[in-house]
Design an enzyme around this catalytic site. Structure first.
Site, PDB file in Angstrom:
ATOM      1  N   PRO A   1       0.387  -1.312   0.285  1.00  0.00           N
ATOM      2  CG  PRO A   1      -0.950  -1.836   2.044  1.00  0.00           C
ATOM      3  CD  PRO A   1       0.444  -2.382   1.328  1.00  0.00           C
ATOM      4  CB  CYS A   2       1.274   3.811  -2.385  1.00  0.00           C
ATOM      5  SG  CYS A   2      -0.309   4.151  -3.215  1.00  0.00           S
ATOM      6  CD  GLN A   3      -3.185   3.786   0.421  1.00  0.00           C
ATOM      7  OE1 GLN A   3      -2.419   3.612   1.156  1.00  0.00           O
ATOM      8  NE2 GLN A   3      -4.840   3.737  -0.104  1.00  0.00           N
ATOM      9  CB  ALA A   4       3.042   4.396   4.565  1.00  0.00           C
ATOM     10  CE1 TYR A   5       7.301   3.871   2.371  1.00  0.00           C
ATOM     11  CE2 TYR A   5       6.034   2.292   0.462  1.00  0.00           C
ATOM     12  CZ  TYR A   5       6.954   3.000   1.570  1.00  0.00           C
ATOM     13  OH  TYR A   5       7.738   1.061   2.173  1.00  0.00           O
TER      14      TYR A   5
END
Length: 412
Positions: free
Chosen positions: A115-119
């Site tokens: 999942p990309c939300q953290a970056y």
């Protein structure tokens, strides 16, 4: 080549690898709706190979329930989709499941990205406070564990462009650590930002791709990106992308095609289906105030301007904040490709207003799917909101096809 798909989502990246050159051993995904989309797609592919889509079409038309459809399939087909979060507690069990599913076959490739939300650069300031507890940041370490265990010939890791600048809880850039982690497992690494618009996708969408080749294989990972360069082509505009879909108002559903003289070869080759009924061409209901805003935004767009929130008439404003997030409403342009489609579309459609002012609505699920180049025979489970979310998180299918094709070329 036998491959496994980690952090699969609904299968945008998977779609490119559904060719005779690849054999999908399994998908691992934590979201239940996305897993059901993967299962339904496995059913479609199975029935398509049998040259009999009658039962699948019956399900799309609502004549049978999903459980009834699944019960007609071989058990091992449903087992390919593993609905599980990848974590410290589950990884050993997941590795065992993959070994059982592979039945002794060598795993040649691993695809997928966490999942990309953290970056993401969006919301980065807000996420800064939870860096120490945000497990999503370090999911790449589990990816590395799969590499160590199965030692595939290649892997492709996809994530947001924001990973280039992202700093971890120690205020150190994370990307070099990820690359070092992958190199230490025995891979030569190359990475590059790819914009989907340059590969025939009708959308501006920049994503970072990390490609790895096992060090004992005499292929440079940069060869992959050189092959990708050969796949460059321009994308069609929104007018052509929606040309054979019916005009409709907000809150309507029209699951049929219309005759058009503008149907492009791209639509025929990649999207339109003559074998299955059209689904999910359904638009959201929106209130009178939003419809009034939509009209103003569309009119401004026709003049080449993106209308900002602080420029709206006073009676249409519902927020006091007129300094941040001023692009709350955004319209697509008939003569251009779409701006980046993201999972927030599951919350509202204000960023994806249809360019035809007479329709006065945001885009339908199917129109969003077309922007991500999902074929029209792709069915999303299990609701309109879930479908929007899955579409926004996916890798565009046309891009994934070119990724798979380029991997085939470097090995051949």
């Amino acid at each position: 080549m036998n491959i496994i798909d980690l952090f699969s989502g609904c299968g945008g990246l998977t779609e490119g690898f559904r060719t005779k050159e690849f054999n999908m051993i399994c998908h691992i995904e934590m979201d239940e709706d996305a897993c059901n989309s993967l299962r339904t797609r496995e059913v479609f592919q199975y029935m398509k190979e049998k040259n009999d889509l009658s039962l699948y079409n019956s399900y799309l038309l609502g004549n049978i329930k999903r459980d009834e459809l699944y019960q007609t399939m071989p058990e091992n087909l449903m087992d390919k989709v593993i609905n599980c979060e990848i974590s410290h507690e589950t990884i050993d069990c997941l590795i065992t499941q993959i070994m059982n599913l592979s039945n002794g076959k060598i795993i040649d490739g691993i695809i997928g990205g966490p999942p990309c939300q953290a970056y993401s650069t969006i919301g980065r300031a807000r996420n800064e406070k939870i860096k120490g507890d945000d497990k999503r940041i370090y999911l790449y370490k589990y990816y590395s564990k799969f590499l160590k265990k199965f030692n595939p010939k290649f892997f492709i890791f996809e994530n947001v462009k924001g990973l280039l600048s992202y700093k971890d809880e120690h205020n150190e850039k994370l990307l070099p650590k990820i690359i070092n982690e992958f190199e230490s497992t025995g891979y030569n690494i190359s990475c590059k930002v790819i914009n989907s618009i340059e590969y025939g996708v009708p959308q501006k969408r920049e994503r970072l791709f990390i490609f790895g080749i096992r060090k004992d294989i005499e292929i440079s990972p940069s060869d992959f990106f050189q092959e990708m360069e050969k796949e460059r082509t321009s994308g069609i505009n929104i007018r052509d992308l929606f040309a054979d879909l019916p005009k409709m108002r907000h809150g309507e559903e029209k699951n049929y095609y219309v005759e058009s003289n503008q149907i492009s070869q791209f639509i025929i080759e990649n999207l339109k289906s003559n074998d299955t009924p059209l689904t999910y061409n359904v638009s959201r209901f929106c209130n009178e105030k939003d419809r009034e805003i939509y009209k103003l935004v569309v009119l401004a767009k026709k003049k080449g301007k993106n209308l900002k929130y602080n420029e709206l008439p006073t009676h249409l404003k519902s927020h006091k904040n007129e300094t941040n997030f001023l692009d709350r409403f955004k319209c697509l342009s008939n003569d251009e490709v779409a701006h980046t489609l993201v999972a927030h579309i599951s919350k509202d459609g204000h960023h994806y207003i249809h360019p035809d002012i007479s329709q006065n609505r945001s885009i339908t699920v199917r129109e969003a799917a077309r922007i991500q180049t999902f074929p029209d025979d792709f069915y999303f489970e299990s609701s309109r909101t879930a479908a929007y979310k899955q579409i926004g998180n996916a890798v565009p299918v046309v891009l994934s096809k070119k990724i798979a094709k380029s991997i085939c070329k470097i090995f051949n």
